[in-house]
Enzyme design. Structure first.
Site, PDB file in Angstrom:
ATOM      1  N   GLU A   1       0.807  -1.063   0.038  1.00  0.00           N
ATOM      2  CA  GLU A   1       0.001   0.042   0.036  1.00  0.00           C
ATOM      3  C   GLU A   1       0.833   1.528   0.012  1.00  0.00           C
ATOM      4  OE1 GLU A   1      -3.763  -1.757   2.744  1.00  0.00           O
ATOM      5  OE2 GLU A   1      -1.995  -0.831   3.753  1.00  0.00           O
TER       6      GLU A   1
ATOM      7  N   ASP B   1     -12.866  -3.965  -0.871  1.00  0.00           N
ATOM      8  CA  ASP B   1     -13.644  -5.375  -0.908  1.00  0.00           C
ATOM      9  C   ASP B   1     -15.116  -4.880  -0.409  1.00  0.00           C
ATOM     10  OD1 ASP B   1     -11.550  -5.585   1.125  1.00  0.00           O
ATOM     11  OD2 ASP B   1     -13.659  -5.927   2.198  1.00  0.00           O
TER      12      ASP B   1
END
Ligand code: SAH
Length: 266
Positions: free
Chosen positions: A37, A224
């Protein structure tokens, strides 16, 4: 009144905070759970790994730093688990690195940037980047008066109305727990927390930052959909790269916006 010589009175502390809010922001610490990330941001800001790390030699925590515009930017990742070699995600490593980073770097501002699950019932879609308004825990259930509130541990993020308006970012509450899945108990607490996004670090970072009164922004990009029909981990892994790019885009805009400003202008 404060006893002689043992610190500031409440009024003096408030006065000092007020003055700090009117000084341009200089030093920023990003707390990022997974190095995947963080990598696009490390590249964008031209940061380098600090070889003289201020952290103890036993820990895997990694610090990248450098100057970008007028800002001293630091990215701290909890690094790899010594035994298993995976990213040290979750609240325990996040609290430790936040504490150590505040001690070593004394930032004007902390930004916890990462990925999160989103609730479509609350308007979240894959790739959305949220600025978190408040963070709370959903897996610290203590059914005893007042300890119940301690368990939830809700903390407000530093308010950034101008940044949110200018960059047109979504705003929502975050719920944090040490599991990526969602048990029925967690679900109940997440609903009680009125959360739009769910992660594994945010409330822990906010807890530590609040102790030291370091203003904190939490940015969460949705990998998600928790209330969708796909298995969370499958959807997470499939979207991680593309969503990290979105997070990078927003974080860059946030940094460009912050540059030259003081806290009270955010
Ligand atoms: N298997 C992954 C790690 C997943 S842990 C790997 O090592 O490649 C999930 C990370 O993403 C945590 O840092 C957490 O904050 C965030 N996250 C993304 N979606 C999440 C969800 N639905 N619930 C909780 N955390 C989530």
């Amino acid at each position: 009144m404060a006893a002689h010589g043992d610190g500031f009175s409440a009024a003096a502390t408030e006065e000092l905070m007020g003055q700090l809010e009117k000084r341009p922001i200089c030093t920023i610490v990003f707390i990022v759970a997974m190095q995947k990330e963080a990598q696009p941001l490390i590249d964008k800001f031209g940061l380098v790994k600090d070889v003289n790390s201020p952290f103890p030699k036993e820990v895997a925590w990694v610090l990248f730093n450098g100057m970008y515009k007028d800002l001293n930017i630091n990215i701290v990742c909890p690094g790899k688990d010594a035994t298993l070699g995976v990213d040290s995600v979750g609240t325990v490593p996040a609290s430790l690195v936040t504490y150590a980073s505040i001690q070593a770097i004394q930032p004007d501002l902390i930004i916890n940037a990462g990925t999160a699950g989103g609730f479509k019932a609350k308007g979240a879609s894959i790739g959305d980047v949220y600025i978190v308004s408040s963070a709370a825990f959903h897996d610290r259930r203590i059914p005893v008066p007042v300890l119940d509130l301690y368990g939830v541990g809700m903390r407000k993020a530093f308010p950034t109305p101008n940044l949110i308006k200018e960059l047109n970012l979504k705003v929502g509450r975050l719920s944090t727990g040490d599991s990526m899945d969602m048990s029925p108990h967690d679900k109940e607490s997440i609903t009680a927390n009125d959360a739009t996004v769910k992660d594994m670090e945010g409330a822990a970072v906010a807890y530590v930052a609040d102790i030291f009164k370091v203003p904190t922004i939490l940015m969460k990009a949705v990998t998600d959909i928790v209330d969708g029909n796909r298995p969370t981990s499958e959807e997470f892994l499939e979207n991680l790269a593309a969503v990290t790019a979105k997070l990078y885009e927003s974080a860059t805009k946030v940094i460009d916006f912050i540059s030259g400003k003081c806290l009270s202008e955010l």
